[in-house]
Motif scaffolding. Structure first.
Motif, PDB file in Angstrom:
ATOM      1  N   CYS A 392       0.821  -1.215   0.000  1.00 52.75           N
ATOM      2  CA  CYS A 392       0.000   0.000   0.000  1.00 52.75           C
ATOM      3  C   CYS A 392       0.859   1.271   0.000  1.00 52.75           C
ATOM      4  CB  CYS A 392      -0.952  -0.002   1.195  1.00 52.75           C
ATOM      5  SG  CYS A 392      -2.265  -1.239   1.078  1.00 52.75           S
ATOM      6  N   LEU A 393       1.979   1.231   0.702  1.00 51.08           N
ATOM      7  CA  LEU A 393       2.889   2.378   0.677  1.00 51.08           C
ATOM      8  C   LEU A 393       3.470   2.583  -0.713  1.00 51.08           C
ATOM      9  CD1 LEU A 393       4.754   1.966   4.091  1.00 51.08           C
ATOM     10  CD2 LEU A 393       3.401   3.954   3.389  1.00 51.08           C
ATOM     11  N   LYS A 394       3.848   1.495  -1.371  1.00 50.18           N
ATOM     12  CA  LYS A 394       4.368   1.588  -2.740  1.00 50.18           C
ATOM     13  C   LYS A 394       3.298   2.147  -3.677  1.00 50.18           C
ATOM     14  CE  LYS A 394       8.578  -0.188  -2.325  1.00 50.18           C
ATOM     15  NZ  LYS A 394       9.792   0.591  -2.656  1.00 50.18           N
ATOM     16  N   ALA A 398       3.706   5.689  -5.707  1.00 53.11           N
ATOM     17  CA  ALA A 398       3.794   5.613  -7.163  1.00 53.11           C
ATOM     18  C   ALA A 398       2.582   6.209  -7.868  1.00 53.11           C
ATOM     19  CB  ALA A 398       3.966   4.151  -7.595  1.00 53.11           C
ATOM     20  N   ALA A 399       1.387   5.992  -7.299  1.00 53.64           N
ATOM     21  CA  ALA A 399       0.163   6.385  -7.998  1.00 53.64           C
ATOM     22  C   ALA A 399      -0.661   7.420  -7.255  1.00 53.64           C
ATOM     23  CB  ALA A 399      -0.690   5.138  -8.271  1.00 53.64           C
ATOM     24  N   GLY A 400      -0.270   7.743  -6.017  1.00 52.89           N
ATOM     25  CA  GLY A 400      -1.034   8.718  -5.241  1.00 52.89           C
ATOM     26  C   GLY A 400      -2.375   8.191  -4.779  1.00 52.89           C
ATOM     27  N   ILE A 401      -2.533   6.863  -4.764  1.00 51.30           N
ATOM     28  CA  ILE A 401      -3.790   6.242  -4.327  1.00 51.30           C
ATOM     29  C   ILE A 401      -3.638   5.799  -2.877  1.00 51.30           C
ATOM     30  CG2 ILE A 401      -5.400   4.340  -4.694  1.00 51.30           C
ATOM     31  CD1 ILE A 401      -4.584   4.366  -7.647  1.00 51.30           C
ATOM     32  N   SER A 402      -4.444   6.375  -1.983  1.00 48.53           N
ATOM     33  CA  SER A 402      -4.365   6.059  -0.562  1.00 48.53           C
ATOM     34  C   SER A 402      -5.363   4.962  -0.208  1.00 48.53           C
ATOM     35  CB  SER A 402      -4.661   7.314   0.279  1.00 48.53           C
ATOM     36  OG  SER A 402      -4.612   7.013   1.654  1.00 48.53           O
ATOM     37  N   PHE A 439       0.311   0.390 -11.807  1.00 53.14           N
ATOM     38  CA  PHE A 439       1.188   0.184 -10.659  1.00 53.14           C
ATOM     39  C   PHE A 439       1.290  -1.296 -10.323  1.00 53.14           C
ATOM     40  CE2 PHE A 439       0.981  -1.081  -6.223  1.00 53.14           C
ATOM     41  CZ  PHE A 439       2.264  -0.765  -5.821  1.00 53.14           C
ATOM     42  N   ASN A 440       0.133  -1.966 -10.226  1.00 56.70           N
ATOM     43  CA  ASN A 440       0.119  -3.365  -9.796  1.00 56.70           C
ATOM     44  C   ASN A 440       0.912  -4.248 -10.756  1.00 56.70           C
ATOM     45  OD1 ASN A 440      -1.247  -5.575  -8.018  1.00 56.70           O
ATOM     46  ND2 ASN A 440      -1.659  -6.207 -10.113  1.00 56.70           N
ATOM     47  N   ASP A 441       0.716  -4.037 -12.060  1.00 58.22           N
ATOM     48  CA  ASP A 441       1.442  -4.854 -13.038  1.00 58.22           C
ATOM     49  C   ASP A 441       2.949  -4.641 -12.909  1.00 58.22           C
ATOM     50  OD1 ASP A 441      -0.972  -5.762 -13.915  1.00 58.22           O
ATOM     51  OD2 ASP A 441      -0.991  -4.636 -15.805  1.00 58.22           O
ATOM     52  N   ALA A 442       3.352  -3.392 -12.709  1.00 53.28           N
ATOM     53  CA  ALA A 442       4.780  -3.107 -12.557  1.00 53.28           C
ATOM     54  C   ALA A 442       5.320  -3.715 -11.259  1.00 53.28           C
ATOM     55  CB  ALA A 442       5.011  -1.589 -12.556  1.00 53.28           C
ATOM     56  N   PHE A 443       4.529  -3.630 -10.195  1.00 53.15           N
ATOM     57  CA  PHE A 443       4.936  -4.194  -8.903  1.00 53.15           C
ATOM     58  C   PHE A 443       5.119  -5.707  -9.020  1.00 53.15           C
ATOM     59  CE2 PHE A 443       4.096  -6.137  -4.818  1.00 53.15           C
ATOM     60  CZ  PHE A 443       4.733  -5.322  -3.890  1.00 53.15           C
TER      61      PHE A 443
END
Length: 456
Positions: A392-394, A398-402, A439-443
């Motif tokens: 969640c921190l990443k 990366a995406a500004g999604i809290s 973000f998720n795909d890159a992670f």
């Protein structure tokens, strides 16, 4: 003695409240760095303004005068510790319309949000560490934090994610048996319906099972029903615990002790900052009601403006009122938009690699499971973070999604989730879900070593 950390109540130190934890604080920092901040402001209006009729419809003016007439000195005066009798009568009438059974205003307490009501009741139920409260896992951390603060014992019962977060009564029996084997006296059970963070709606059959279980085990049922207006499908509508209990008839309807909670914070109102709520007690002896009244009296009275919001919520404009068409159009529009947003978010999560999400049947949240590869688990360990906190921190950076990590709500060992609301503007939803997917795909690509995943 000065109040230092070492001298604080140990129960306070033990409390965890992930909804306002590390992710929330980091998001606040990013907001200060230029992220979009949305502020909702409420402006006061004076009824004696000669132009008030040009600014507000006549029925709104009449309602304002009505509520002011119920107070002893306007909104700046204390009310009865249970709340204004006139507003409690409106709440009772709302419950009767909803359920088809009478409601007694003397057994309704208005509160500063539903949370304060939950805390008042748990304070009366919990006598010490030997008293246990059955709480669903995942759960809204109000319950774990309050039980810890009061020195009680949380007795978890796990919801079944593979069955759309269903509740198995056999699991309840096992939880009670295990608690009793440890010397814990289980005194009450919490249900959150619709679920927070899980978003499921309990069926009528499931509610009957729960009430029968509480009858057999002599448990007080605490029905957290604050999302009852937030329903996004037609197959499983909201039905109150009280209606099901009354429908069951004697002996259940006469003996099961039930406390039901509601609030102005949810639904299409969304008046979180007003802190308006209520609880209704069913089948409680008069002496117990007197003691609960005494506890409420310690805080003198709930805030009066929020009581009026509660009256407006349970007694909205009726057909023939000047504001009825506008009210119906706006409230229907909000709920229909939330239904569409729930689908966009669920479909978006399920399109992502290593993400699985049940549909949000009700409430305001999605609670997807994130299947983390071993590389991510190792990186989280090296960073000294719980794996879903690390994720969640990443995501935030990366995406500004809290979001809120699933570990803040409780989850099975080795399984990881996050909670996010379905509240962003509908037109922004596709872009938000696209940002999440990127973000998720890159992670997953970064940490995937093709050898096993965390999973349910």
């Amino acid at each position: 003695m000065a109040l230092e950390y070492d001298s604080l109540n140990e129960n306070v130190k033990k409390c965890q409240y992930a909804v306002r934890g590390e992710l929330y604080l980091r998001a606040s920092e990013l907001q200060k760095e230029g992220k979009k901040v949305v502020a909702l402001c409420q402006a006061p209006f004076l009824l004696d303004n000669p132009n008030v009729g040009m600014l507000f419809p006549a029925d709104a003016i009449a309602r304002a005068k009505h509520y002011l007439s119920l107070t002893s000195g306007g909104l700046g005066a204390y009310s009865d510790s249970r709340g204004l009798p006139g507003v409690r009568k409106e709440v009772a009438e709302f419950i009767e319309r909803r359920d088809g059974y009478p409601s007694d205003p003397e057994l309704i307490f208005l509160t500063d949000g539903a949370s304060k009501g939950v805390m008042q009741i748990l304070n009366c139920v919990i006598r010490g560490a030997g008293d246990g409260i059955l709480v669903p896992v995942p759960q809204y951390p109000l319950y774990s934090a309050t039980i810890s603060l009061l020195g009680g014992s949380l007795v978890p019962y796990y919801l079944d994610e593979s069955e759309n977060w269903g509740l198995d009564v056999n699991n309840l029996r096992q939880s009670v048996a295990q608690a009793r084997s440890q010397g814990i006296s289980v005194r009450a059970m919490v249900i959150i319906n619709p679920g927070n963070p899980t978003g499921q709606c309990l069926s009528e059959a499931n509610l009957r099972e729960i009430l029968r279980f509480c009858y057999n085990e002599k448990l007080v049922l605490l029905g957290d029903e604050v999302y009852q207006q937030n329903i996004y499908q037609d197959e499983r509508p909201f039905i109150s615990s009280k209606k099901v209990l009354m429908d069951m008839g004697s002996p259940f309807s006469k003996e099961v002790q039930l406390v039901s909670f509601h609030t102005v914070s949810k639904g299409y109102w969304g008046e979180c900052g007003q802190r308006g709520g209520y609880f209704e007690m069913t089948n409680f002896p008069p002496r117990v009601v007197e003691e609960i009244y005494k506890v409420a009296s310690i805080a003198l009275s709930p805030n009066v403006s929020a009581q009026i919001f509660m009256g407006l919520m349970v007694n909205p404009p009726k057909p023939g009122d000047i504001s009825y068409d506008q009210f119906t159009r706006e409230s229907k529009g909000i709920l229909e938009s939330l239904r569409r947003r729930a689908k966009i978010m669920t479909d978006g999560f399920n399109s992502c690699k290593n993400v699985v999400c049940n549909f949000t049947e009700g409430a305001m949240y999605s609670f997807p499971q994130i299947l983390l590869p071993p590389g991510a688990l190792q990186a989280a360990k090296q960073a000294g973070k719980v794996p879903d906190v690390f994720y969640c921190l990443k995501l935030l950076e990366a995406a500004g999604i809290s979001t809120v990590p699933g570990s803040g709500f409780g989850q099975k060992e080795g399984v990881f989730h996050l909670r996010t609301t379905i509240l962003p503007a509908e037109e922004e939803m596709p872009e938000i879900m696209d940002s999440f997917k990127k973000f998720n795909d890159a992670f997953m690509t970064q940490y995937d070593n093709n050898f096993g995943y965390s999973r349910m």
